[in-house]
Motif scaffolding. Structure first.
Motif, PDB file in Angstrom:
ATOM      1  N   ASN A  85      23.001   8.927 -68.031  1.00 47.27           N
ATOM      2  CA  ASN A  85      23.003   8.024 -69.178  1.00 47.27           C
ATOM      3  C   ASN A  85      24.220   7.104 -69.151  1.00 47.27           C
ATOM      4  OD1 ASN A  85      20.637   9.126 -70.122  1.00 47.27           O
ATOM      5  ND2 ASN A  85      21.607  10.440 -71.652  1.00 47.27           N
ATOM      6  N   LYS A  86      25.382   7.667 -68.804  1.00 49.09           N
ATOM      7  CA  LYS A  86      26.604   6.858 -68.729  1.00 49.09           C
ATOM      8  C   LYS A  86      26.467   5.786 -67.654  1.00 49.09           C
ATOM      9  CE  LYS A  86      31.033   6.041 -69.550  1.00 49.09           C
ATOM     10  NZ  LYS A  86      31.355   5.084 -68.490  1.00 49.09           N
ATOM     11  N   CYS A 116      23.697   4.389 -66.538  1.00 47.41           N
ATOM     12  CA  CYS A 116      22.753   3.358 -67.019  1.00 47.41           C
ATOM     13  C   CYS A 116      23.414   2.450 -68.048  1.00 47.41           C
ATOM     14  CB  CYS A 116      21.516   4.018 -67.613  1.00 47.41           C
ATOM     15  SG  CYS A 116      20.453   4.832 -66.416  1.00 47.41           S
ATOM     16  N   GLU A 117      24.196   3.013 -68.938  1.00 53.92           N
ATOM     17  CA  GLU A 117      24.856   2.222 -69.975  1.00 53.92           C
ATOM     18  C   GLU A 117      25.902   1.279 -69.389  1.00 53.92           C
ATOM     19  OE1 GLU A 117      26.260   5.290 -72.526  1.00 53.92           O
ATOM     20  OE2 GLU A 117      24.244   5.803 -73.245  1.00 53.92           O
ATOM     21  N   ASP A 118      26.452   1.622 -68.237  1.00 53.63           N
ATOM     22  CA  ASP A 118      27.450   0.761 -67.590  1.00 53.63           C
ATOM     23  C   ASP A 118      26.818  -0.394 -66.831  1.00 53.63           C
ATOM     24  OD1 ASP A 118      29.484   2.364 -68.540  1.00 53.63           O
ATOM     25  OD2 ASP A 118      29.720   3.509 -66.677  1.00 53.63           O
ATOM     26  N   PRO A 155      22.849  -2.997 -69.090  1.00 56.76           N
ATOM     27  CA  PRO A 155      23.094  -4.129 -69.992  1.00 56.76           C
ATOM     28  C   PRO A 155      23.664  -5.355 -69.293  1.00 56.76           C
ATOM     29  CG  PRO A 155      23.887  -2.085 -70.959  1.00 56.76           C
ATOM     30  CD  PRO A 155      23.537  -1.772 -69.533  1.00 56.76           C
ATOM     31  N   MET A 200      18.817   5.085 -75.944  1.00 58.23           N
ATOM     32  CA  MET A 200      20.180   5.162 -75.434  1.00 58.23           C
ATOM     33  C   MET A 200      21.055   4.154 -76.199  1.00 58.23           C
ATOM     34  SD  MET A 200      19.811   5.507 -71.299  1.00 58.23           S
ATOM     35  CE  MET A 200      18.666   6.654 -70.533  1.00 58.23           C
ATOM     36  N   LYS A 201      22.344   4.288 -76.072  1.00 64.27           N
ATOM     37  CA  LYS A 201      23.275   3.416 -76.793  1.00 64.27           C
ATOM     38  C   LYS A 201      23.075   1.949 -76.430  1.00 64.27           C
ATOM     39  CE  LYS A 201      26.885   6.941 -77.180  1.00 64.27           C
ATOM     40  NZ  LYS A 201      28.273   7.330 -76.791  1.00 64.27           N
ATOM     41  N   SER A 202      22.664   1.695 -75.175  1.00 58.87           N
ATOM     42  CA  SER A 202      22.544   0.312 -74.709  1.00 58.87           C
ATOM     43  C   SER A 202      21.171  -0.290 -74.964  1.00 58.87           C
ATOM     44  CB  SER A 202      22.831   0.261 -73.200  1.00 58.87           C
ATOM     45  OG  SER A 202      21.966   1.130 -72.497  1.00 58.87           O
ATOM     46  N   SER A 203      20.263   0.430 -75.605  1.00 62.37           N
ATOM     47  CA  SER A 203      18.893  -0.057 -75.787  1.00 62.37           C
ATOM     48  C   SER A 203      18.833  -1.163 -76.844  1.00 62.37           C
ATOM     49  CB  SER A 203      17.986   1.109 -76.204  1.00 62.37           C
ATOM     50  OG  SER A 203      16.673   0.640 -76.440  1.00 62.37           O
TER      51      SER A 203
END
Length: 286
Positions: free
Chosen positions: A90-91, A93-95, A98, A280-283
């Motif tokens: 997840n980390k 993907c978030e990096d 986006p 996720m946070k970046s969604s």
């Protein structure tokens, strides 16, 4: 009636077999051909009872059901992650994801990215949009192959995955286009494997049915597959929580016409799967 016809055919075959046997062995081949022909007719008669008649079409269902004014292509990715790697995945993907979404050099959009909460565990789902169809998809893929950060991301991601698969999708013309929405929400991805040849029927019924499922703005997007598993439909819904989901779905049954849609569309389905997903946070879909 069917039993009487079959019994009559069976008796005729038996009598014919006895007569031919008594006339000598020369006619054994004729007897076998006759029985074979009768069995073929019998099989054909039975198949006519159960085989669905499919009306001939003069155009692909993708042309009939997809939006005409836009040539949006979607890619949905399913990544099954090693359980002890989910946080690191997840980390990662978030990096990375986006930055691709926000960079105008890559003409694609990250519609949403989620972890499965209920359904298949330790799974991530990503939905991308390519405005301009296949040429834009090819352009993005060619550019990403030259992006060192993205290629490093793929190498790291490979270490964390058990399996992955994807599909290319078109959106139904009668569904809303997915747009970013504030949260917090949970999302349900309902996946329907349809019987081959029934996509047009499905689209006709859901073009009317979608009005029953708009009252709480729960309808996010509706898609059908073009590459990957075929005759597959994905409906994406948003709810505040599981209780809201139940109340919203139950309310649809109080609206006249919803029961008819369910009655006529259930026979079109071979398999259904439901995933409850957390963004996720970046969604962009929160």
């Amino acid at each position: 009636m069917a039993n009487r016809i079959v019994q009559s055919m069976g008796t005729g075959l038996k009598q014919s077999r006895n007569r031919i046997w008594s006339n000598g062995q020369v006619f054994v081949i004729t007897r076998n051909l006759s029985a074979s022909n009768n069995r073929s007719r019998e099989d054909s008669w039975f198949k006519s009872l159960f085989v669905r008649k499919v009306d001939p079409r003069k155009d692909a269902h993708s042309h009939l059901l997809a939006k005409k004014e836009e040539s949006n292509l979607y890619k949905i990715q399913f990544h099954n992650v090693k359980p002890d790697c989910l946080d690191a995945y997840n980390k990662l993907c978030e990096d990375v994801l986006p930055s691709i979404h926000e960079d105008p050099h890559y003409p694609c959009e990250l519609v949403g990215t989620w972890n499965t909460w209920y359904g298949e565990q330790d799974q991530a789902v990503h939905l991308w949009r390519y405005r301009g169809g296949y040429p834009v998809l090819n352009e993005v893929m060619n550019k990403l192959r030259k992006n060192k950060d993205f290629m490093n991301y793929r190498q790291e991601r490979m270490k964390m995955l058990l399996s992955r698969r994807n599909q290319l999708l078109l959106e139904f013309s009668f569904w809303n286009e997915p747009v970013p929405r504030p949260g917090p929400n949970i999302y349900e991805l309902r996946t329907y494997q349809l019987r081959p040849g029934t996509m047009i029927e499905w689209g006709n019924y859901w073009a009317r049915a979608i009005k029953f499922r708009q009252h709480n703005s729960e309808a996010v997007g509706g898609f059908f597959s073009q590459i990957g598993s075929l005759y597959m439909v994905h409906h994406l819904w948003a709810y505040k929580d599981l209780q809201s989901r139940e109340e919203t779905r139950n309310a649809a049954w109080q609206r006249e016409g919803w029961d008819e849609v369910v009655y006529y569309t259930v026979p079109l389905i071979q398999h259904i799967e439901s995933r409850i997903m957390i963004p996720m946070k970046s969604s962009p879909l929160k």
